[in-house]
Write a protein that holds these residues in place. Structure first.
Motif, mmCIF file in Angstrom:
data_model
loop_
_atom_site.group_PDB
_atom_site.id
_atom_site.type_symbol
_atom_site.label_atom_id
_atom_site.label_comp_id
_atom_site.label_asym_id
_atom_site.label_seq_id
_atom_site.Cartn_x
_atom_site.Cartn_y
_atom_site.Cartn_z
ATOM 1 N N THR A 1 -8.479 -12.927 6.480
ATOM 2 C CA THR A 1 -8.428 -11.630 5.804
ATOM 3 C C THR A 1 -7.016 -11.314 5.349
ATOM 4 O O THR A 1 -6.795 -10.824 4.238
ATOM 5 N N LEU A 2 -6.040 -11.604 6.221
ATOM 6 C CA LEU A 2 -4.662 -11.284 5.865
ATOM 7 C C LEU A 2 -4.187 -12.128 4.691
ATOM 8 O O LEU A 2 -3.492 -11.633 3.796
ATOM 9 N N ALA B 1 -5.763 -10.683 1.666
ATOM 10 C CA ALA B 1 -5.144 -9.398 1.326
ATOM 11 C C ALA B 1 -3.807 -9.594 0.631
ATOM 12 O O ALA B 1 -3.479 -8.874 -0.321
ATOM 13 N N SER B 2 -3.031 -10.601 1.072
ATOM 14 C CA SER B 2 -1.731 -10.822 0.426
ATOM 15 C C SER B 2 -1.915 -11.159 -1.040
ATOM 16 O O SER B 2 -1.192 -10.653 -1.906
ATOM 17 N N ILE C 1 -2.872 -8.154 -3.083
ATOM 18 C CA ILE C 1 -1.718 -7.293 -3.381
ATOM 19 C C ILE C 1 -0.996 -7.815 -4.625
ATOM 20 O O ILE C 1 -0.590 -7.036 -5.495
ATOM 21 N N ASP D 1 -2.957 -6.827 -7.600
ATOM 22 C CA ASP D 1 -2.824 -5.386 -7.811
ATOM 23 C C ASP D 1 -1.486 -5.050 -8.463
ATOM 24 O O ASP D 1 -1.418 -4.264 -9.415
ATOM 25 N N ILE E 1 -10.130 -3.181 -7.112
ATOM 26 C CA ILE E 1 -9.225 -4.320 -6.965
ATOM 27 C C ILE E 1 -8.924 -4.541 -5.482
ATOM 28 O O ILE E 1 -9.029 -5.657 -4.968
ATOM 29 N N GLY E 2 -8.614 -3.454 -4.783
ATOM 30 C CA GLY E 2 -8.349 -3.576 -3.350
ATOM 31 C C GLY E 2 -9.553 -4.106 -2.608
ATOM 32 O O GLY E 2 -9.442 -4.816 -1.619
ATOM 33 N N ILE F 1 -10.635 -7.746 -1.282
ATOM 34 C CA ILE F 1 -10.403 -8.234 0.084
ATOM 35 C C ILE F 1 -11.710 -8.352 0.849
ATOM 36 O O ILE F 1 -11.965 -9.346 1.525
ATOM 37 N N TYR G 1 2.783 -0.363 -1.261
ATOM 38 C CA TYR G 1 2.049 -1.508 -1.806
ATOM 39 C C TYR G 1 1.423 -2.364 -0.712
ATOM 40 O O TYR G 1 0.568 -3.193 -0.991
ATOM 41 N N TYR H 1 -3.166 -2.221 1.461
ATOM 42 C CA TYR H 1 -4.391 -2.989 1.700
ATOM 43 C C TYR H 1 -4.344 -3.701 3.046
ATOM 44 O O TYR H 1 -5.279 -3.634 3.841
ATOM 45 N N ILE H 2 -3.216 -4.400 3.273
ATOM 46 C CA ILE H 2 -3.097 -5.148 4.528
ATOM 47 C C ILE H 2 -3.142 -4.199 5.716
ATOM 48 O O ILE H 2 -3.872 -4.415 6.687
ATOM 49 N N ILE I 1 -6.637 -2.723 6.361
ATOM 50 C CA ILE I 1 -7.546 -3.709 6.946
ATOM 51 C C ILE I 1 -7.224 -3.930 8.423
ATOM 52 O O ILE I 1 -8.115 -4.001 9.272
ATOM 53 N N ILE I 2 -5.927 -3.977 8.734
ATOM 54 C CA ILE I 2 -5.553 -4.179 10.143
ATOM 55 C C ILE I 2 -5.990 -2.993 10.980
ATOM 56 O O ILE I 2 -6.558 -3.151 12.065
ATOM 57 N N LEU J 1 -13.360 0.304 3.899
ATOM 58 C CA LEU J 1 -12.073 0.188 3.207
ATOM 59 C C LEU J 1 -12.091 1.029 1.937
ATOM 60 O O LEU J 1 -11.112 1.687 1.596
ATOM 61 N N LEU K 1 -9.452 3.865 0.475
ATOM 62 C CA LEU K 1 -8.735 3.715 -0.793
ATOM 63 C C LEU K 1 -9.010 4.897 -1.722
ATOM 64 O O LEU K 1 -8.099 5.396 -2.391
#
Lengths: 199, 195
Positions: free
Chosen positions: A72-73, A76-77, A80, A83, A101-102, A105, B72, B75-76, B79-80, B118, B122
C-alpha cells in the motif's frame, strides 16, 4: 509465457473490470467525460507499471506479515507523484477528478496485480503485466465514457458531434447511468462474447 | 457559507449517498451483499470505522500536516491512520468483546481497502469541512453506505430464485439493481441541497 502473452493475459483475459469485477469505483465515477477517463486511465497505467515492478524488485525482502502494508505504501508513493504532476500541469483536470486520483491507492486492481503477479515474478515481467492490466482498465473506462458522453452531452472529448436536433439524455450524466452502462457491458461480455470464445 | 452539520449528516445519507452518487466502496459492496446478515455486519463496521477515522484524519491533517507543510503526504498518512486504526480496533475487540469480534471482526481487514473510508477523508479535505461537519459527514456517509448495502442484500435474496438471463447473473444484475436504487435516491434530492 512470453512478454506478449503476459500483456494479453493481464489486459484482456484477466481484465479486472469485466472478469474479476474489481476497481469499479473509479470506473464509474470518472466516466461521464472521455477526457477525465483518459487521464484517469493513464494515471492508473503509470501507477500499476511502477508499483508492480517495485514490488517485484523487493519481493524477497518484504516480510510476509506486513506485505499488504508495504504494498500500500509503495502504491501510495506513486499515486502522490501522479497527483503532483496533475496539480502542476493540469490543475483543471486535477480539480475535476478530485479525490478519485487519491483513490487509485485503494483501487483493488493494483493490489490485485501485486498479489497475483508481481509477488512471484521478475521485475520486467511484472511491469509488462502492470501495463497490460492498466491498458485493459483504460479500454473499459473509455468504452463506458464514450457511451455516456455521446448520449449525455452529444460530444466526444468535448467536441460537439451531435447537433441541435439531439435531445440530451440527462440520465447519462447522472450517477445511475454508470451502473446501467457497466451492467450492459458485463452482460455483453459474459453472455454472447464468452459463449463465442468458449470459456 | 457554513453548512449546518446536521444538514451534512442527512445529505450524506440520502441525497449524496457515498455509494450511489460517488461510487465509493463498490468492491466490498458487490462481494459481501449476498447475505443480509453479513451486510449488516460489514455495514456497522464501516459506520464505526468511517466516523472515527474521519475525525482522526481531520485532527492529523490540521494539527500535523498543515503546520509542517507536508500536505502532499496526505494520502500516505491517511492510509496509515486508517490501517493502524483498523488493526487496533481488531485487537481491542478480540481482547474485550469476543462476541462482537466474531460477528464484526472478520470484516475489519476488508475495511482497510474499502475506498469509501479513504474517500470520505479526502472529500472532507477538499470540501474544507470543520471538525463537527467532518464527524457528521463521516457518520452520515457510513450510515448511507449501510443503508445501500442492506437494501441491495435484501433485494438480492429475493432475486436469487428468479430467472435471470445468462451473463447477467451475479455482478451484472447487482449493478442494474444498484442503478435503479441510485435513481430512487435521486428522488430524495429535494430534501436538502449542499454543494
Amino acid at each position: 509465457m512470453t512478454k506478449k502473452e503476459i500483456f494479453i493475459n493481464s489486459a484482456f483475459k484477466e481484465n479486472a473490470i469485466w472478469s474479476q469485477i474489481l476497481g469499479i469505483c473509479s470506473a464509474l465515477a470518472v466516466t461521464n467525460l472521455m477526457m477525465n477517463s483518459l487521464v484517469m486511465g493513464l494515471g492508473v497505467i503509470f501507477t500499476l507499471a511502477l508499483s508492480s515492478s517495485t514490488i517485484s524488485l523487493i519481493r524477497d525482502l518484504i516480510p510476509k506479515r506486513v506485505r499488504m502494508m508495504v504494498q500500500t505504501l509503495i502504491i501510495a508513493s506513486y499515486v502522490i507523484i501522479v497527483d503532483l504532476i496533475l496539480k502542476a500541469y493540469m490543475p483543471q483536470m486535477s480539480k475535476a477528478l478530485g479525490p478519485y486520483i487519491g483513490l487509485i491507492i485503494t483501487n483493488c486492481i493494483i493490489m490485485g496485480r501485486a498479489e497475483a503477479f508481481a509477488g512471484k515474478n521478475p521485475p520486467l515481467d511484472s511491469m509488462i503485466d502492470g501495463i497490460g492490466a492498466g491498458v485493459g482498465y483504460t479500454v473499459v473506462l473509455m468504452v463506458i465514457a464514450t457511451i455516456r458522453e455521446l448520449f449525455g452531452f452529444g460530444s466526444l472529448f468535448g467536441i460537439q458531434i451531435l447537433g441541435e436536433w439531439f435531445t440530451r439524455w440527462s440520465i447519462m450524466v447522472m450517477a445511475p447511468s454508470a451502473f446501467f452502462v457497466l451492467a450492459v457491458l458485463i452482460w455483453i461480455i459474459h453472455g454472447p462474447i464468452a459463449a463465442k470464445v468458449g470459456k | 457559507m457554513e453548512i449546518n452539520a446536521f444538514i451534512i449528516f442527512i445529505a450524506s445519507i440520502f441525497t449524496s449517498n457515498i455509494l450511489l452518487t460517488n461510487f465509493l466502496g463498490m468492491c466490498s459492496f458487490l462481494s459481501v451483499s449476498k447475505e443480509v446478515e453479513s451486510s449488516v455486519g460489514l455495514g456497522l463496521a464501516v459506520v464505526f470505522v468511517m466516523t472515527l477515522t474521519t475525525a482522526l484524519n481531520y485532527v492529523v491533517y490540521h494539527m500535523v500536516l498543515v503546520p509542517l507543510n507536508i500536505v502532499y503526504l496526505q494520502y500516505i498518512i491517511f492510509i496509515i491512520v486508517i490501517a493502524a486504526f483498523v488493526q487496533l480496533t481488531e485487537m481491542m475487540l478480540e481482547r474485550f468483546s469476543p462476541v462482537l469480534y466474531y460477528s464484526l471482526g472478520i470484516f475489519l481487514p476488508l475495511i482497510t481497502v474499502n475506498c469509501a473510508i479513504l474517500g470520505v477523508s479526502l472529500f472532507m479535505i477538499i470540501r474544507d469541512y470543520s471538525f463537527l461537519q467532518s464527524i457528521a459527514f463521516g457518520a452520515g456517509g457510513g450510515l448511507g453506505w449501510l443503508l445501500a448495502i442492506l437494501a441491495l442484500a435484501g433485494i438480492r435474496q429475493k432475486v436469487r430464485y428468479k430467472f435471470v438471463p445468462k451473463g447477467l447473473q451475479g455482478a451484472g444484475l447487482s449493478m442494474i439493481i444498484t442503478g435503479i436504487m441510485a435513481m430512487a435516491f435521486i428522488g430524495f434530492s429535494g430534501i436538502v441541497v449542499i454543494q
